[in-house]
Design an enzyme around this catalytic site. Sequence first.
Site, PDB file in Angstrom:
ATOM      1  N   ARG A 102     -33.221  36.495   1.991  1.00 21.37           N
ATOM      2  CA  ARG A 102     -33.121  37.245   3.243  1.00 21.37           C
ATOM      3  C   ARG A 102     -32.721  36.347   4.414  1.00 21.37           C
ATOM      4  NH1 ARG A 102     -38.823  40.317   2.726  1.00 21.37           N
ATOM      5  NH2 ARG A 102     -38.413  41.338   0.740  1.00 21.37           N
ATOM      6  N   ASN A 126     -32.892  23.903 -10.700  1.00 23.80           N
ATOM      7  CA  ASN A 126     -33.291  24.800  -9.606  1.00 23.80           C
ATOM      8  C   ASN A 126     -32.027  25.425  -9.005  1.00 23.80           C
ATOM      9  OD1 ASN A 126     -34.289  26.091  -7.335  1.00 23.80           O
ATOM     10  ND2 ASN A 126     -35.691  24.425  -6.798  1.00 23.80           N
ATOM     11  N   ALA A 143     -39.924  25.461   1.555  1.00 28.66           N
ATOM     12  CA  ALA A 143     -40.661  26.488   0.819  1.00 28.66           C
ATOM     13  C   ALA A 143     -40.498  27.831   1.516  1.00 28.66           C
ATOM     14  CB  ALA A 143     -42.138  26.117   0.736  1.00 28.66           C
ATOM     15  N   VAL A 144     -40.072  28.827   0.761  1.00 27.57           N
ATOM     16  CA  VAL A 144     -39.952  30.203   1.259  1.00 27.57           C
ATOM     17  C   VAL A 144     -40.778  31.085   0.335  1.00 27.57           C
ATOM     18  CG1 VAL A 144     -38.380  32.135   1.671  1.00 27.57           C
ATOM     19  CG2 VAL A 144     -37.661  29.805   2.241  1.00 27.57           C
ATOM     20  N   GLY A 176     -34.417  30.750   4.204  1.00 34.85           N
ATOM     21  CA  GLY A 176     -34.095  29.376   3.803  1.00 34.85           C
ATOM     22  C   GLY A 176     -32.955  28.805   4.617  1.00 34.85           C
ATOM     23  N   TYR A 204     -28.208  24.945  -0.795  1.00 34.10           N
ATOM     24  CA  TYR A 204     -27.683  23.706  -0.217  1.00 34.10           C
ATOM     25  C   TYR A 204     -26.158  23.634  -0.314  1.00 34.10           C
ATOM     26  CZ  TYR A 204     -32.595  22.519  -0.220  1.00 34.10           C
ATOM     27  OH  TYR A 204     -33.947  22.541  -0.014  1.00 34.10           O
ATOM     28  N   GLU A 249     -33.579  15.661  -2.560  1.00 29.39           N
ATOM     29  CA  GLU A 249     -33.528  15.668  -4.014  1.00 29.39           C
ATOM     30  C   GLU A 249     -33.893  17.073  -4.468  1.00 29.39           C
ATOM     31  OE1 GLU A 249     -35.693  13.197  -2.656  1.00 29.39           O
ATOM     32  OE2 GLU A 249     -34.425  11.449  -2.904  1.00 29.39           O
TER      33      GLU A 249
END
Length: 140
Positions: A67, A97, A59-60, A70, A104, A92
């Site tokens: 920036r 998203n 979570a960011v 993540g 990733y 997952e």
Amino acid sequence: MTVDEMAALHARCFTRAPRPWSAAEIAGLLATGAFATVCPDGFALGRVAGPEAELLTLAVAPDARRRGCGTSLLAAFEAAARARGADDVFIEVAVDNAPARALYAAQGYAQAGLRRAYHGETDALVLRRDLRTPGPRTSS
């Protein structure tokens, strides 16, 4: 970052499926061996079982995205997982998203499977990264 702060941030980041986690749920995971990597604007939470790590959530804060937070959290999580004996990381991520999928992919994660209706009506991709090989490190 306290579990209450983690839960509040998770609620800001996950406004639809999957639902945000409560402080009690995060505390329960941490009490059973999960670990977190944190920065002022975010956290990653996961666990290691044998040679495999599972990134449960990342979570960011919405106003801090794009920036490098993540990417930094993911790198710190991977290093902590490696130190705990993990050779691979799995996560997952909802198929819709796109920002998470881009993060990733930029860090060397590849699709390893598909979970149908994993987040309610949304499918999720199972992504994997081999921690024994260096991955790219670009900003996101």
